[in-house]
Design a protein around this motif. Structure first.
Motif, mmCIF file in Angstrom:
data_model
loop_
_atom_site.group_PDB
_atom_site.id
_atom_site.type_symbol
_atom_site.label_atom_id
_atom_site.label_comp_id
_atom_site.label_asym_id
_atom_site.label_seq_id
_atom_site.Cartn_x
_atom_site.Cartn_y
_atom_site.Cartn_z
ATOM 1 N N UNK A 313 52.697 115.467 109.875
ATOM 2 C CA UNK A 313 51.613 114.723 109.231
ATOM 3 C C UNK A 313 51.584 113.257 109.654
ATOM 4 N N UNK A 314 52.718 112.732 110.129
ATOM 5 C CA UNK A 314 52.784 111.320 110.474
ATOM 6 C C UNK A 314 52.367 111.109 111.927
ATOM 7 N N UNK A 315 51.190 110.551 112.130
ATOM 8 C CA UNK A 315 50.691 110.225 113.468
ATOM 9 C C UNK A 315 50.692 108.709 113.598
ATOM 10 N N UNK A 316 51.416 108.196 114.579
ATOM 11 C CA UNK A 316 51.548 106.751 114.713
ATOM 12 C C UNK A 316 50.385 106.128 115.483
ATOM 13 N N UNK A 317 50.155 104.854 115.177
ATOM 14 C CA UNK A 317 49.155 104.065 115.899
ATOM 15 C C UNK A 317 49.826 102.779 116.359
ATOM 16 N N UNK A 318 49.415 102.297 117.514
ATOM 17 C CA UNK A 318 50.005 101.089 118.059
ATOM 18 C C UNK A 318 49.498 99.836 117.370
ATOM 19 N N UNK A 319 50.411 98.954 116.986
ATOM 20 C CA UNK A 319 50.021 97.690 116.339
ATOM 21 C C UNK A 319 50.808 96.525 116.947
ATOM 22 N N UNK A 320 51.127 96.651 118.228
ATOM 23 C CA UNK A 320 51.873 95.585 118.895
ATOM 24 C C UNK A 320 51.053 94.315 119.011
ATOM 25 N N UNK A 321 51.766 93.203 118.987
ATOM 26 C CA UNK A 321 51.123 91.905 119.201
ATOM 27 C C UNK A 321 51.336 91.462 120.648
ATOM 28 N N UNK A 322 50.300 90.871 121.231
ATOM 29 C CA UNK A 322 50.384 90.346 122.597
ATOM 30 C C UNK A 322 49.941 88.890 122.603
ATOM 31 N N UNK A 323 50.479 88.131 123.541
ATOM 32 C CA UNK A 323 50.137 86.716 123.615
ATOM 33 C C UNK A 323 48.741 86.490 124.193
ATOM 34 N N UNK A 325 45.037 88.704 126.120
ATOM 35 C CA UNK A 325 44.372 89.949 126.503
ATOM 36 C C UNK A 325 44.841 90.407 127.875
ATOM 37 N N UNK A 326 45.134 89.454 128.753
ATOM 38 C CA UNK A 326 45.607 89.808 130.092
ATOM 39 C C UNK A 326 46.937 90.546 130.013
ATOM 40 N N UNK A 327 47.839 90.025 129.184
ATOM 41 C CA UNK A 327 49.135 90.683 129.015
ATOM 42 C C UNK A 327 48.944 92.070 128.411
ATOM 43 N N UNK A 328 48.096 92.158 127.401
ATOM 44 C CA UNK A 328 47.843 93.444 126.751
ATOM 45 C C UNK A 328 47.301 94.459 127.738
ATOM 46 N N UNK A 329 46.319 94.092 128.524
ATOM 47 C CA UNK A 329 45.708 95.023 129.474
ATOM 48 C C UNK A 329 46.707 95.471 130.536
ATOM 49 N N UNK A 330 47.535 94.551 130.990
ATOM 50 C CA UNK A 330 48.511 94.887 132.029
ATOM 51 C C UNK A 330 49.557 95.870 131.525
ATOM 52 N N UNK A 331 50.045 95.634 130.316
ATOM 53 C CA UNK A 331 51.113 96.495 129.776
ATOM 54 C C UNK A 331 50.557 97.818 129.264
ATOM 55 N N UNK A 332 49.440 97.767 128.563
ATOM 56 C CA UNK A 332 48.891 98.984 127.964
ATOM 57 C C UNK A 332 48.326 99.958 129.004
ATOM 58 N N UNK A 333 48.045 99.479 130.199
ATOM 59 C CA UNK A 333 47.466 100.359 131.221
ATOM 60 C C UNK A 333 48.504 101.221 131.927
ATOM 61 N N UNK A 334 49.787 100.930 131.731
ATOM 62 C CA UNK A 334 50.855 101.691 132.408
ATOM 63 C C UNK A 334 50.970 103.078 131.786
ATOM 64 N N UNK A 335 50.854 104.089 132.614
ATOM 65 C CA UNK A 335 50.909 105.472 132.126
ATOM 66 C C UNK A 335 52.351 105.976 132.044
ATOM 67 N N UNK A 336 52.570 106.991 131.215
ATOM 68 C CA UNK A 336 53.842 107.701 131.183
ATOM 69 C C UNK A 336 53.959 108.487 132.486
#
Length: 646
Positions: A313-323, A325-336
């Motif tokens: 029942x517990x489905x997690x959602x990402x709530x990380x903080x980034x300094x 938008x550029x940092x966020x886009x670079x890190x979040x775009x990396x695939x498993x």
């Protein structure tokens, strides 16, 4: 339905009137939630403010977690007690109630305790019978049974209270290794409790529960002292710990348990996911809450983890903080990334990840050894044999190497590595650290025993020693060379210095570094003597260290890294295959297959930014895995968060 909360929420006074069960996945901010709410209780609760003796109690799973919580509480620590369950039981039940403990030992096991000397826990890293002469035990058995015996200390130390049987049937019995004659079982335990005066970890849980169960005054005292109790990592709780908590919380204490059944991977220690879901108290309603946020991992890693726990029942959602938008886009775009097969390119990728600070997580240590850089297959085989020789031993050889150094060969290896490293670092403090394994360095320094002249002489000795060390040199041969150099006339001053300042408990006359004692088995000695310098140095300084980059999933629990390589292959005990687990992940049941899925989940959830999953090169299986992930993405309207590197 569980109430959804955030890790930054502060529980209200109304909520704190009832006990609660808080579901929180990896990266949810459990420690932050716990610490901030404990701080709030200390600062605002009349039960704490109006009393000089009442405190908040926090129970967590590891000593590292204890230290982390204490450091975050800072000045609030004076009103809070933080312990592992074993540490709590020892301080608040075993030690204060020795007379009652002796009574229960006689009542439950017909073993009379003589004298008033304290019975406590075994010392971490030491066996129950460390420092006890085996002949004394043999004489005790022969005197009381008429039989001559020659059991090993390891076998005798493994006799202990069977807490699983007690939980199932209520019967108090002793369990023993097969090598011990059942007629000597109780007799040997009587010797251990009376002479060694130590309890195993299981016995601490047993007697802690029995003390609370048999004496209502004990429970009353705990309730008065701890009106609020928080238990972290509750999914790893042993059933007896749960029963103890239920006794304490039966009338007045408010108990909050925090955990995640998807991270329950300690069934071999009695932990069961159902203990968390089924936690209840007879006198109060248990409120259900859940923290869905994940502050640790990227969206793609979270989606892979949610895929594994999709029946939960517990489905997690990402709530990380980034300094930015550029940092966020670079890190979040990396695939498993799934690394398929053991081709050179994958080997190089993993080696590069380790160089960059990444870690490799495996099911067992034998698999972790396989990823050690520049170590031959023959040496890896020796490492496996060496590690397995401690499999049923009370000694945790990993902890011995990383922390304790009580085992003779481990102490000698750490001595020689530290001493040689002192030569390359040109560090006097490293020389002192090396000598401290065998020498009372406090007295040595205070007496000015380590003069400039002797330091220069030590450097000269090490120059000769290091000139003999090659990558393939056997460590035991290097230690023998050190001992031989001490015999030379040129270095007699160093030998006298070490001899005169030997620690009193290991004083053996003329100073000499020995790797083994009379109790070490022949197979152990053989394997230790085959360890090459580079292999052993890697083991001591890269693998079995607090900051290791090679770990089993169990050792990695509670930790996190920027980059993680997961390489999990089920053993025959897991009763599943990797493909079966991946195509139809199930994590809620108490069976080996589901526990393996939970191990995979825990391993993947350690990654913050980059997750790599190393799998075998099987085209048909890879196609099925990819198809299953694509269907999951389509069902949840996700972009593909993964890629296969073949």
């Amino acid at each position: 339905m569980a109430t959804v909360i955030n890790s930054g929420d502060i529980l209200t006074s109304e909520q704190l009137k009832e006990s609660m069960r808080i579901y929180a996945g990896p990266g949810a901010g459990k420690t932050h939630f716990l610490v901030e709410n404990v701080r709030n209780i200390v600062a605002s609760s009349d039960k704490i403010l109006n009393s000089n003796s009442r405190k908040v109690l926090c129970i967590t799973y590891t000593n590292a977690a204890v230290d982390e919580i204490k450091s975050r509480l800072d000045s609030y620590n004076r009103n809070v007690e933080v312990y592992t369950i074993h540490g709590f039981i020892i301080k608040y039940l075993i030690i204060p109630y020795q007379t009652e403990l002796f009574r229960i030992m006689q009542e439950d096991f017909d073993i009379k305790i003589q004298g008033n000397k304290l019975i406590s826990s075994q010392v971490e890293g030491l066996g129950l019978l460390t420092g006890v002469d085996r002949t004394d035990i043999y004489d005790f058995v022969e005197k009381n049974s008429g039989n001559k015996v020659e059991y090993s200390k390891t076998s005798m130390s493994m006799i202990q209270v069977d807490i699983d049987e007690y939980h199932k049937t209520g019967k108090a019995i002793l369990v023993k290794p097969s090598k011990i004659d059942i007629n000597h079982n109780k007799m040997l335990k009587e010797y251990i409790w009376n002479k060694a005066r130590k309890l195993t970890h299981n016995e601490i849980l047993y007697f802690g529960y029995r003390l609370a169960q048999s004496n209502s005054t004990i429970c009353y005292a705990l309730r008065v002292q701890f009106p609020y109790i928080f238990v972290d990592e509750f999914q790893d709780t042993n059933p007896l710990q749960t029963l103890l908590l239920q006794l304490v919380g039966k009338k007045s204490s408010q108990i909050s348990v925090i955990g995640d059944i998807s991270q329950s991977i300690y069934s071999f220690q009695g932990a069961k996911p159902s203990m968390f879901n089924g936690f209840s108290l007879s006198n109060t309603i248990v409120q259900d809450m859940k923290i869905e946020g994940n502050r640790r991992s990227t969206r793609n890693i979270i989606r892979l983890c949610n895929y594994v726990r999709q029946r939960d029942e517990l489905v997690q959602v990402g709530v990380r903080d980034y300094e930015s938008d550029e940092e966020k886009n670079a890190i979040e775009s990396v695939k498993v990334k799934f690394l398929v097969g053991s081709e050179d390119k994958n080997t190089k990728i993993i080696e590069q990840l380790i160089t960059e600070g990444g870690v490799v997580l495996t099911r067992a240590w034998a698999a972790a050894f396989e990823y050690m850089n520049d170590v031959s297959p023959e040496q890896k085989k020796i490492l496996r044999k060496l590690y397995n020789s401690y499999y049923i031993s009370p000694i945790d050889i990993r902890a011995e190497i990383s922390e304790h150094a009580n085992v003779t060969w481990v102490k000698s290896f750490k001595f020689i590595f530290t001493l040689v490293n002192s030569f390359y670092s040109n560090s006097v403090s490293d020389i002192i650290d090396a000598f401290s394994y065998f020498v009372d360095t406090n007295k040595l320094v205070k007496s000015n025993g380590l003069s400039i002249q002797r330091l220069v002489l030590t450097r000269k000795l090490l120059l000769k020693l290091t000139s003999q060390i090659t990558k393939g040199a056997l460590v035991t041969d290097v230690i023998d060379s050190f001992n031989s150099l001490l015999q030379e006339d040129e270095f007699q001053e160093i030998k006298r210095m070490l001899t005169n300042h030997q620690k009193s408990d290991i004083r053996t006359g003329s100073f000499q570094v020995t790797c083994f004692n009379e109790h070490d088995r022949d197979d152990l000695i053989k394997n230790v003597c085959l360890l090459e310098w580079h292999t052993a140095q890697m083991l001591f300084e890269k693998v079995f260290t607090k900051n290791s980059q090679y770990m089993t999933v169990h050792q990695a629990k509670g930790l996190e890294w920027e980059k993680v390589v997961v390489s999990l292959k089920p053993t025959r005990f897991d009763k599943t295959t990797f493909l079966d687990m991946f195509l139809s992940p199930s994590i809620l049941s108490e069976n080996p297959a589901d526990e393996f899925a939970r191990m995979f989940y825990v391993a993947c959830s350690r990654a913050k930014n980059e997750l790599y999953i190393h799998i075998d090169n099987n085209n048909a299986e890879v196609a099925l895995m990819k198809k299953s992930l694509v269907q999951y993405c389509e069902k949840n309207e996700y972009d593909e968060f993964f890629e296969f590197c073949t």
